[in-house]
Motif scaffolding. Structure first.
Motif, PDB file in Angstrom:
ATOM      1  N   UNK A   1      31.254  31.993  35.613  1.00 17.99           N
ATOM      2  CA  UNK A   1      31.112  31.911  34.163  1.00 17.99           C
ATOM      3  C   UNK A   1      31.157  30.459  33.702  1.00 17.99           C
ATOM      4  N   UNK A   2      32.056  29.670  34.293  1.00 19.78           N
ATOM      5  CA  UNK A   2      32.150  28.259  33.926  1.00 19.78           C
ATOM      6  C   UNK A   2      30.885  27.495  34.279  1.00 19.78           C
ATOM      7  N   UNK A   3      30.329  27.811  35.453  1.00 18.52           N
ATOM      8  CA  UNK A   3      29.108  27.110  35.876  1.00 18.52           C
ATOM      9  C   UNK A   3      27.920  27.427  34.975  1.00 18.52           C
ATOM     10  N   UNK A   4      28.012  28.525  34.243  1.00 15.83           N
ATOM     11  CA  UNK A   4      26.926  28.877  33.308  1.00 15.83           C
ATOM     12  C   UNK A   4      26.903  27.930  32.118  1.00 15.83           C
TER      13      UNK A   4
ATOM     14  N   UNK B   1      26.460  21.227  32.469  1.00 14.83           N
ATOM     15  CA  UNK B   1      27.286  20.048  32.690  1.00 14.83           C
ATOM     16  C   UNK B   1      28.170  20.145  33.916  1.00 14.83           C
ATOM     17  N   UNK B   2      27.988  21.173  34.758  1.00 11.31           N
ATOM     18  CA  UNK B   2      28.810  21.298  35.969  1.00 11.31           C
ATOM     19  C   UNK B   2      27.968  21.827  37.119  1.00 11.31           C
ATOM     20  N   UNK B   3      28.264  21.319  38.329  1.00 15.45           N
ATOM     21  CA  UNK B   3      27.545  21.743  39.534  1.00 15.45           C
ATOM     22  C   UNK B   3      28.558  22.010  40.647  1.00 15.45           C
ATOM     23  N   UNK B   4      28.444  23.174  41.297  1.00 17.32           N
ATOM     24  CA  UNK B   4      29.258  23.460  42.476  1.00 17.32           C
ATOM     25  C   UNK B   4      28.646  22.697  43.650  1.00 17.32           C
ATOM     26  N   UNK B   5      29.179  21.504  43.931  1.00 15.00           N
ATOM     27  CA  UNK B   5      28.592  20.633  44.948  1.00 15.00           C
ATOM     28  C   UNK B   5      28.802  21.205  46.354  1.00 15.00           C
ATOM     29  N   UNK B   6      29.853  22.000  46.532  1.00 17.25           N
ATOM     30  CA  UNK B   6      30.144  22.573  47.844  1.00 17.25           C
ATOM     31  C   UNK B   6      29.135  23.634  48.257  1.00 17.25           C
ATOM     32  N   UNK B   7      28.404  24.199  47.292  1.00 14.79           N
ATOM     33  CA  UNK B   7      27.505  25.321  47.608  1.00 14.79           C
ATOM     34  C   UNK B   7      26.514  24.951  48.709  1.00 14.79           C
TER      35      UNK B   7
ATOM     36  N   UNK C   1      36.469  30.311  49.576  1.00 21.09           N
ATOM     37  CA  UNK C   1      36.244  29.066  50.305  1.00 21.09           C
ATOM     38  C   UNK C   1      36.312  27.875  49.332  1.00 21.09           C
ATOM     39  N   UNK C   2      36.635  26.673  49.821  1.00 20.13           N
ATOM     40  CA  UNK C   2      36.869  25.522  48.931  1.00 20.13           C
ATOM     41  C   UNK C   2      35.697  25.233  47.997  1.00 20.13           C
ATOM     42  N   UNK C   3      36.045  24.738  46.817  1.00 22.89           N
ATOM     43  CA  UNK C   3      35.043  24.443  45.786  1.00 22.89           C
ATOM     44  C   UNK C   3      35.307  23.064  45.185  1.00 22.89           C
ATOM     45  N   UNK C   4      34.273  22.238  45.160  1.00 18.73           N
ATOM     46  CA  UNK C   4      34.286  20.958  44.446  1.00 18.73           C
ATOM     47  C   UNK C   4      33.220  21.034  43.359  1.00 18.73           C
ATOM     48  N   UNK C   5      33.643  20.854  42.117  1.00 17.51           N
ATOM     49  CA  UNK C   5      32.716  20.956  40.990  1.00 17.51           C
ATOM     50  C   UNK C   5      32.603  19.591  40.316  1.00 17.51           C
ATOM     51  N   UNK C   6      31.398  19.070  40.269  1.00 15.55           N
ATOM     52  CA  UNK C   6      31.151  17.812  39.530  1.00 15.55           C
ATOM     53  C   UNK C   6      30.933  18.172  38.063  1.00 15.55           C
ATOM     54  N   UNK C   7      31.823  17.683  37.204  1.00 17.41           N
ATOM     55  CA  UNK C   7      31.739  17.977  35.765  1.00 17.41           C
ATOM     56  C   UNK C   7      31.345  16.700  35.017  1.00 17.41           C
TER      57      UNK C   7
ATOM     58  N   UNK D   1      35.605  17.747  28.790  1.00 23.40           N
ATOM     59  CA  UNK D   1      35.380  18.847  27.850  1.00 23.40           C
ATOM     60  C   UNK D   1      34.820  20.080  28.545  1.00 23.40           C
ATOM     61  N   UNK D   2      34.275  19.912  29.749  1.00 19.54           N
ATOM     62  CA  UNK D   2      33.715  21.078  30.433  1.00 19.54           C
ATOM     63  C   UNK D   2      34.845  22.032  30.859  1.00 19.54           C
ATOM     64  N   UNK D   3      34.644  23.348  30.730  1.00 21.22           N
ATOM     65  CA  UNK D   3      35.735  24.296  31.037  1.00 21.22           C
ATOM     66  C   UNK D   3      36.210  24.273  32.482  1.00 21.22           C
TER      67      UNK D   3
END
Length: 451
Positions: free
Chosen positions: A323-326, A329-335, A353-359, A363-365
């Protein structure tokens, strides 16, 4: 089948109603709020039993209890059963055991840190203190055994404990209590009450001082109550200063350990990395290190991910990230390095599994979220605006040599624990208090004169 009784101020109590743990490994007796209320009326006798010992004697007995906890009473069985109900791999359970043992073995140093060097047995000391309570109430979580180290100093401080264990982790507090008793601490100093919400509320309401662990919705209910210390999400962070950012590859090991140690199951784990530049590059480097990590059999010495005791929690977290990735302004870089979904089932366990999100901003959730697995948001913010934006943080590791900025960090009221330099947020020093100071929570200082 193993049965874990309640302990009514040290006396084993088997109830008619019991709950079963995962895969029928054990049953746990349950008590209601009325029993807890009744037992608390006798708590003064429990404290009197502890007061027969000097503080020095209790410190010595804590060390003995630590050795019993680590080595006696079939520790491998404890490792296997705790792993089965909590999802922690065996290697992480053993690390948590070492951490608890370290706390008990170093109790003298811990108390010197909490009291800032007071000799508690010195009757001629110009300082005087009196107890704020006859007992410490505890509503414990199930996420990690080492969280029990927070209440251990209470025994050395002559304060009995009234414990509601976590639903899936009664093993550690029960084993600790048995270790204390075997070491020579009076049994009546310990209440172990597996109970429901009403029972937990009774502990928090009737114990003069209490600690409660939980998510924000739980801890918010008790915020502002000076008798209840809340332990919720830590929102711990690593900040890299403008003077050190060109050296960021040298700090990757510290970042990885801060995010992923103990399978990310600690409020000390970093959930946000804040940098003035190179956010894309750092996010990609972290994703390359963490993305390929996958579940392994619990008994594998290389296992580093924990299964969720409650699969629905993992599913809810996964849905929340989606939901947050929707939100733009954010990308799940680990995908790209994971090679599959983040929510997986492996040998009957449910894992994230581990997640790194570039925001793109705070302000991004997803920028300042904390979850029970290795997760971090990476945000690029100029150094001058970092302290305005990070918000409340249990631990901040600031990698910088900029003395002017260090002074600003030292002044910040949003930071509970501050590390300067490339220090993992997971590093513990025995002489430093954790979140809050248990001595100052359990005792009050007062002026005192005597002729």
């Amino acid at each position: 089948m193993t049965h874990i009784p309640a302990l009514r101020l040290g006396r084993p109590y088997e109830s008619l109603d019991k709950i079963g743990l995962k895969d029928s490994i054990a049953t746990v007796s349950q008590v209601n709020a009325g029993i807890i209320h009744k037992d608390l009326q006798k708590i003064a006798a429990s404290r009197a039993a502890l007061k027969k010992f000097s503080f020095a004697q209790l410190i010595e007995l804590c060390g003995r209890a630590g050795d019993i906890f680590l080595n006696a009473n079939d520790p491998q069985h404890y490792v296997e059963t705790l792993s089965a109900t909590s999802g922690l791999p065996h290697v992480l359970v053993r690390r948590n055991m070492q951490r608890i043992h370290g706390m008990l073995a170093n109790m003298g140093q811990v108390l010197r840190g909490l009291t800032r060097g007071l000799d508690l047995d010195d009757k001629t000391s110009p300082y005087c203190f009196n107890p704020a309570t006859d007992c410490l109430g505890l509503v414990m979580p199930s996420n990690s055994p080492a969280v029990n180290s927070l209440w251990l100093p209470a025994i050395a401080l002559r304060i009995p404990v009234i414990i509601k264990p976590g639903r899936d982790e009664p093993w550690t507090p029960y084993r600790l209590i048995q270790s204390f008793i075997a070491a020579g601490i009076p049994a009546e100093a310990f209440g172990f009450y597996p109970t429901d919400h009403e029972g937990a509320d009774t502990i928090l309401r009737l114990c003069g001082r209490a600690l409660v662990f939980g998510d924000k919705s739980t801890t918010d209910k008790y915020a502002g109550n000076p008798a209840i210390q809340t332990h919720g999400p830590g929102y711990s962070k690593v900040l890299i200063g403008a003077d050190q950012i060109e050296r960021w590859p040298e700090f990757l090991d510290v970042l990885v350990d801060s995010i992923a140690a103990n399978s990310g199951r600690s409020c000390l784990c970093a959930s946000t990395i804040v940098v003035p530049s190179y956010a894309d590059e750092i996010a990609d480097a972290l994703a390359k290190r963490l993305g390929p990590i996958a579940p392994m059999p619990p008994e594998d010495e290389n296992a580093s991910l924990s299964a969720f005791a409650n699969p629905r929690m993992a599913e809810a977290i996964d849905a929340g990230i989606e939901q947050g990735l929707a939100t733009p302004g954010a990308v799940d870089v680990t995908a790209q390095y994971r090679g599959g979904p983040r929510l997986v089932n492996f040998q009957g366990g449910t894992y994230l599994r581990p997640v790194i999100v570039r925001c793109d901003s705070f302000a991004h959730p997803l920028a300042n979220k904390e979850y029970l697995f290795p997760y971090a948001g990476i945000v690029e913010v100029s150094q001058g605006k970092m302290l305005e934006q990070i918000g409340s943080s249990l631990v901040v590791t600031a990698i910088t040599r900029d003395e002017c900025w260090i002074e600003q960090l030292m002044e910040s009221s949003h930071i509970e624990r501050l590390n300067i330099g490339p220090i993992s947020t997971m590093k513990i020093s025995w002489h430093q208090p954790h979140e809050g100071n248990l001595f100052e929570f359990l005792y009050k200082r007062r002026a005192f004169e005597r002729i």
